[in-house]
Design a protein around this motif. Sequence first.
Motif, short mmCIF file in Angstrom:
data_model
loop_
_atom_site.label_atom_id
_atom_site.label_comp_id
_atom_site.label_asym_id
_atom_site.label_seq_id
_atom_site.Cartn_x
_atom_site.Cartn_y
_atom_site.Cartn_z
N TYR A 171 0.83 -1.21 0.00
CA TYR A 171 0.00 0.00 0.00
C TYR A 171 0.86 1.26 0.00
O TYR A 171 0.59 2.22 -0.73
CB TYR A 171 -0.95 0.02 1.20
N ASN A 172 1.91 1.26 0.83
CA ASN A 172 2.78 2.44 0.89
C ASN A 172 3.46 2.72 -0.45
O ASN A 172 3.54 3.87 -0.88
CB ASN A 172 3.83 2.29 2.00
N LYS A 173 3.93 1.68 -1.11
CA LYS A 173 4.56 1.87 -2.42
C LYS A 173 3.53 2.37 -3.44
O LYS A 173 3.81 3.27 -4.23
CB LYS A 173 5.22 0.58 -2.90
N GLY A 174 2.34 1.82 -3.40
CA GLY A 174 1.27 2.27 -4.29
C GLY A 174 0.92 3.73 -4.05
O GLY A 174 0.69 4.49 -5.00
N ILE A 175 0.89 4.13 -2.78
CA ILE A 175 0.61 5.52 -2.44
C ILE A 175 1.72 6.43 -2.99
O ILE A 175 1.44 7.49 -3.54
CB ILE A 175 0.43 5.69 -0.92
N GLN A 176 2.97 6.01 -2.85
CA GLN A 176 4.09 6.80 -3.39
C GLN A 176 3.96 6.98 -4.90
O GLN A 176 4.13 8.09 -5.41
CB GLN A 176 5.43 6.12 -3.08
N VAL A 177 3.66 5.91 -5.60
CA VAL A 177 3.52 5.98 -7.06
C VAL A 177 2.34 6.86 -7.43
O VAL A 177 2.43 7.68 -8.35
CB VAL A 177 3.39 4.56 -7.67
N LEU A 178 1.24 6.72 -6.70
CA LEU A 178 0.05 7.54 -6.97
C LEU A 178 0.33 9.02 -6.71
O LEU A 178 -0.07 9.88 -7.50
CB LEU A 178 -1.12 7.05 -6.12
N GLN A 179 1.01 9.33 -5.60
CA GLN A 179 1.33 10.72 -5.30
C GLN A 179 2.22 11.32 -6.38
O GLN A 179 2.03 12.47 -6.78
CB GLN A 179 2.02 10.83 -3.94
N LYS A 180 3.18 10.55 -6.86
CA LYS A 180 4.05 11.03 -7.93
C LYS A 180 3.24 11.28 -9.20
O LYS A 180 3.42 12.31 -9.86
CB LYS A 180 5.16 10.00 -8.19
N SER A 181 2.34 10.37 -9.53
CA SER A 181 1.49 10.53 -10.71
C SER A 181 0.60 11.76 -10.58
O SER A 181 0.42 12.52 -11.53
CB SER A 181 0.62 9.30 -10.93
N LEU A 182 0.05 11.95 -9.39
CA LEU A 182 -0.82 13.09 -9.13
C LEU A 182 -0.05 14.40 -9.26
O LEU A 182 -0.53 15.36 -9.86
CB LEU A 182 -1.44 12.96 -7.74
N LYS A 183 1.16 14.42 -8.74
CA LYS A 183 2.00 15.60 -8.83
C LYS A 183 2.33 15.93 -10.28
O LYS A 183 2.24 17.08 -10.71
CB LYS A 183 3.28 15.40 -8.02
#
Length: 160
Positions: free
Chosen positions: A117-129
Motif C-alpha cells: 500500500y505504501n509503495k502504491g501511495i508513493q507511485v500515486l502521489q508522484k502521478s498526481l504531482k
Amino acid sequence: MGKSKKKQKQRTSNEGSSGIFGAKPAPNLDTLIEEAEAAIDSFSYEEAIPKLKDVLKFEQNHTKAAEMLSGIYIELCNYDEAQDLLKHCISVSPDIGFSKYFSMGQLTDGEESLSFYNKGIQVLQKSLKMLKISTHRRTKVKTFGRVLSEAYCSVAGEFI
C-alpha cells in the motif's frame, strides 16, 4: 552458384502473411486487448483469459495484459496466479502504475500488505504531482485524489 535475385524476392514475398516456414504471424496485441476488455465488461472471463494469455505469449512484459489477467484471477478467487502476475508487473514496471500495489495489498496481510500500500501511495502521489504540473485535467486529478484517500483508508484498515 547463388540463387537468383528473382527467386529470393519471390520467396520473401511469399513469406509475408504466414511468416517463415508457415509460422503464424503475431496477432495484433491492441486488438486482443480490446477484445479482452469487451469480454471483461460483459463478465465473459473465460473468453478474455485466452486473449490475454496470447498477448503475454507474444509480449511477456505487457503489463496491461498481465494486470487485466490478474484482475480476472482475483474475481475467480485464483489468488496465487493473480499474485504471480502482479509481482511480475511490479518487477517489470515498479514506478509506473499504482493499482498493482493496491491489489497486492489486498492479497497479502500484515507488514507485507502495508508495504505494498505504501509503495502504491508513493507511485500515486508522484502521478498526481506530475498530472498537476503537466495538465489541468481536473477530472483525472479528482479521481486520483479519491483513489489516494481510499488507499489511506485501506492502510488504516490494516490497523483495526
